[in-house]
Design an enzyme around this catalytic site. Structure first.
Site, PDB file in Angstrom:
ATOM      1  N   HIS A 158      -9.453   0.918   5.029  1.00  0.00           N
ATOM      2  CA  HIS A 158      -8.180   1.145   5.720  1.00  0.00           C
ATOM      3  C   HIS A 158      -8.428   2.080   6.904  1.00  0.00           C
ATOM      4  O   HIS A 158      -9.251   2.981   6.826  1.00  0.00           O
ATOM      5  CB  HIS A 158      -7.161   1.760   4.742  1.00  0.00           C
ATOM      6  CG  HIS A 158      -5.779   1.765   5.311  1.00  0.00           C
ATOM      7  ND1 HIS A 158      -5.350   2.718   6.203  1.00  0.00           N
ATOM      8  CD2 HIS A 158      -4.727   0.916   5.113  1.00  0.00           C
ATOM      9  CE1 HIS A 158      -4.087   2.450   6.536  1.00  0.00           C
ATOM     10  NE2 HIS A 158      -3.694   1.372   5.896  1.00  0.00           N
ATOM     11  N   GLU A 187      -6.883   4.537   7.941  1.00  0.00           N
ATOM     12  CA  GLU A 187      -6.727   5.965   7.620  1.00  0.00           C
ATOM     13  C   GLU A 187      -8.007   6.503   6.984  1.00  0.00           C
ATOM     14  O   GLU A 187      -8.364   7.666   7.167  1.00  0.00           O
ATOM     15  CB  GLU A 187      -5.493   6.165   6.721  1.00  0.00           C
ATOM     16  CG  GLU A 187      -4.207   6.022   7.523  1.00  0.00           C
ATOM     17  CD  GLU A 187      -3.018   5.470   6.753  1.00  0.00           C
ATOM     18  OE1 GLU A 187      -3.001   5.548   5.519  1.00  0.00           O
ATOM     19  OE2 GLU A 187      -2.103   4.938   7.417  1.00  0.00           O
ATOM     20  N   SER A 210       3.785  -2.001  10.325  1.00  0.00           N
ATOM     21  CA  SER A 210       5.233  -2.014  10.559  1.00  0.00           C
ATOM     22  C   SER A 210       5.892  -3.357  10.236  1.00  0.00           C
ATOM     23  O   SER A 210       6.790  -3.801  10.952  1.00  0.00           O
ATOM     24  CB  SER A 210       5.558  -1.582  11.994  1.00  0.00           C
ATOM     25  OG  SER A 210       5.121  -0.252  12.220  1.00  0.00           O
ATOM     26  N   GLY A 229       3.012  -1.100   4.203  1.00  0.00           N
ATOM     27  CA  GLY A 229       3.017   0.327   3.910  1.00  0.00           C
ATOM     28  C   GLY A 229       4.421   0.796   3.560  1.00  0.00           C
ATOM     29  O   GLY A 229       4.921   0.560   2.453  1.00  0.00           O
ATOM     30  N   GLY A 230       5.079   1.436   4.516  1.00  0.00           N
ATOM     31  CA  GLY A 230       6.386   2.062   4.289  1.00  0.00           C
ATOM     32  C   GLY A 230       7.386   1.184   3.554  1.00  0.00           C
ATOM     33  O   GLY A 230       8.037   1.631   2.599  1.00  0.00           O
ATOM     34  N   ASN A 284       0.871  -1.173   0.000  1.00  0.00           N
ATOM     35  CA  ASN A 284       0.000   0.000   0.000  1.00  0.00           C
ATOM     36  C   ASN A 284       0.910   1.226   0.000  1.00  0.00           C
ATOM     37  O   ASN A 284       1.504   1.561   1.019  1.00  0.00           O
ATOM     38  CB  ASN A 284      -0.892  -0.031   1.247  1.00  0.00           C
ATOM     39  CG  ASN A 284      -1.732   1.231   1.384  1.00  0.00           C
ATOM     40  OD1 ASN A 284      -1.747   2.070   0.476  1.00  0.00           O
ATOM     41  ND2 ASN A 284      -2.415   1.369   2.504  1.00  0.00           N
ATOM     42  N   TRP A 285       1.007   1.851  -1.158  1.00  0.00           N
ATOM     43  CA  TRP A 285       1.932   2.995  -1.280  1.00  0.00           C
ATOM     44  C   TRP A 285       1.386   4.255  -0.618  1.00  0.00           C
ATOM     45  O   TRP A 285       2.085   5.256  -0.512  1.00  0.00           O
ATOM     46  CB  TRP A 285       2.224   3.280  -2.763  1.00  0.00           C
ATOM     47  CG  TRP A 285       2.996   2.216  -3.470  1.00  0.00           C
ATOM     48  CD1 TRP A 285       3.476   1.054  -2.940  1.00  0.00           C
ATOM     49  CD2 TRP A 285       3.384   2.213  -4.858  1.00  0.00           C
ATOM     50  NE1 TRP A 285       4.135   0.317  -3.897  1.00  0.00           N
ATOM     51  CE2 TRP A 285       4.088   1.003  -5.087  1.00  0.00           C
ATOM     52  CE3 TRP A 285       3.190   3.089  -5.920  1.00  0.00           C
ATOM     53  CZ2 TRP A 285       4.617   0.663  -6.340  1.00  0.00           C
ATOM     54  CZ3 TRP A 285       3.709   2.766  -7.169  1.00  0.00           C
ATOM     55  CH2 TRP A 285       4.412   1.566  -7.367  1.00  0.00           C
ATOM     56  N   LYS A 286       0.119   4.203  -0.218  1.00  0.00           N
ATOM     57  CA  LYS A 286      -0.538   5.386   0.375  1.00  0.00           C
ATOM     58  C   LYS A 286      -0.322   6.596  -0.541  1.00  0.00           C
ATOM     59  O   LYS A 286      -0.259   6.430  -1.759  1.00  0.00           O
ATOM     60  CB  LYS A 286      -0.035   5.609   1.806  1.00  0.00           C
ATOM     61  CG  LYS A 286      -0.179   4.329   2.646  1.00  0.00           C
ATOM     62  CD  LYS A 286      -0.004   4.521   4.110  1.00  0.00           C
ATOM     63  CE  LYS A 286      -0.202   3.185   4.816  1.00  0.00           C
ATOM     64  NZ  LYS A 286      -0.089   3.264   6.260  1.00  0.00           N
ATOM     65  N   GLU A 319      -5.004  -4.998  10.618  1.00  0.00           N
ATOM     66  CA  GLU A 319      -4.025  -3.927  10.792  1.00  0.00           C
ATOM     67  C   GLU A 319      -4.308  -3.179  12.091  1.00  0.00           C
ATOM     68  O   GLU A 319      -5.151  -2.269  12.112  1.00  0.00           O
ATOM     69  CB  GLU A 319      -4.093  -2.937   9.624  1.00  0.00           C
ATOM     70  CG  GLU A 319      -3.779  -3.537   8.279  1.00  0.00           C
ATOM     71  CD  GLU A 319      -3.229  -2.479   7.307  1.00  0.00           C
ATOM     72  OE1 GLU A 319      -2.149  -2.715   6.762  1.00  0.00           O
ATOM     73  OE2 GLU A 319      -3.869  -1.433   7.126  1.00  0.00           O
ATOM     74  N   GLY A 369       2.743   2.396  10.720  1.00  0.00           N
ATOM     75  CA  GLY A 369       3.682   3.507  10.544  1.00  0.00           C
ATOM     76  C   GLY A 369       4.395   3.928  11.820  1.00  0.00           C
ATOM     77  O   GLY A 369       5.037   4.967  11.860  1.00  0.00           O
TER      78      GLY A 369
HETATM   79  P1  13P Z   1       3.242   0.410   7.604  1.00  0.00           P
HETATM   80  O1  13P Z   1       3.779  -0.875   7.025  1.00  0.00           O
HETATM   81  O2  13P Z   1       3.948   1.625   7.110  1.00  0.00           O
HETATM   82  O3  13P Z   1       3.137   0.355   9.099  1.00  0.00           O
HETATM   83  O4  13P Z   1       1.722   0.572   7.057  1.00  0.00           O
HETATM   84  C1  13P Z   1       0.841  -0.492   7.161  1.00  0.00           C
HETATM   85  C2  13P Z   1      -0.388  -0.156   6.413  1.00  0.00           C
HETATM   86  O5  13P Z   1      -1.152   0.712   6.796  1.00  0.00           O
HETATM   87  C3  13P Z   1      -0.648  -0.889   5.158  1.00  0.00           C
HETATM   88  O6  13P Z   1      -1.933  -0.654   4.705  1.00  0.00           O
END
Ligand code: 13P
Length: 256
Positions: A96, A98, A213, A234-235, A9-11, A168, A174
């Site tokens: 998600h 967010e 993470s 994510g990251g 997920n590149w956000k 999640e 993050g």
């Molecule tokens: P991180 O891997 O950056 O913690 O993000 C997880 C995430 O929200 C994937 O959708």
């Protein structure tokens, strides 16, 4: 045996230049990774560009969100599931945390999106998870249970044959505070159990990703847990070396 699935997920990250570099490394490195399903979910404006860059590979593309209405129309700024499908998406991330917290998405909207995604032939990656406050108040199962139940009530358990769930924990996203493998396993087993109450066969084949993470140094231990079938990253998905290492760990650890 469930086939592991890792999605990035590149956000809200990326540019054409960055994507070119990242895809070149992914395409090269992903070739030997046959034992794991992989997807990347770029910001919607880049989906077509990413799809073109991945035509020679088995890496799928997904959206990060979609409208909770099925038809095209006067919804400025929104993107329908039909459009995601049209530009080559196989998946769409739905609910998600967010989206739930920053954009006040309700369980009902999330359930609607899952229903629309399925109708369009997209596989929804349904995100569920508790906040730190909820975990500390011992209501993790209540929170995750009601997020799951809203979707089960809307689409029915049989539809979960075509749904991926991503657990999640919000506090792990993050933050570098990964859930321990046992903490994650406990919630994954709870989710599978919830589905099994309605249909044991569907539950057994349900892919449940862990997200929060995940890094190359903790991926294998997480993915070795009985009910963890891959990850939503994510990251670390913005770095090809890290993302490929995580996919490799899924391929190794999930062949259980
Ligand atoms: P991180 O891997 O950056 O913690 O993000 C997880 C995430 O929200 C994937 O959708």
């Amino acid at each position: 045996m469930r086939r592991p699935f890792v999605a990035g997920n590149w956000k809200m990250h990326g540019s054409k230049a960055m994507i070119q570099t990242l895809l070149a490394e992914l395409v090269e490195g992903a070739k030997p990774l046959e034992s794991v399903d992989m997807a990347v979910c770029p910001p919607s404006v880049y989906i077509d560009y990413v799809k073109q860059g991945l035509v020679e590979t088995k890496i799928s593309v997904g959206g990060q969100n979609m409208a909770d209405v099925a038809e095209q129309g006067a919804f400025t700024g929104e993107v329908t599931g039909v459009m995601l499908k049209d530009v080559g998406c196989d998946y769409v991330i739905v609910g998600h945390s967010e989206r739930r917290t920053l954009y006040a998405e309700t369980d009902e909207q999330v359930a609607n999106k899952v229903s629309i995604a399925l109708a369009e032939g997209l596989t929804p990656i349904l995100c569920v998870g508790e906040t730190l406050k909820e975990r500390e108040s011992n209501v993790t199962e209540k929170v995750v249970g009601s997020q799951m139940q809203a979707v089960l009530d809307k689409v029915g358990v049989k539809a979960f044959a075509k749904v991926v769930v991503a657990y999640e924990p919000v506090w792990a996203i993050g933050t570098g505070m990964t859930a321990s493998p046992q903490q994650a396993q406990d919630v994954h087993a709870f989710i599978r159990g919830l589905v099994a109450k309605q249909d044991a066969t569907i539950a057994e084949s349900l892919i449940i990703q862990y997200g929060g993470s995940v890094k190359p140094n903790n991926a294998k231990e997480l993915f070795s847990q009985t009910d963890i079938d891959g990850g939503l990253i994510g990251g670390a998905s913005l770095n090809a070396v890290d993302f490929l290492a995580i996919c490799e760990a899924a391929g190794d650890a999930c062949s259980k």
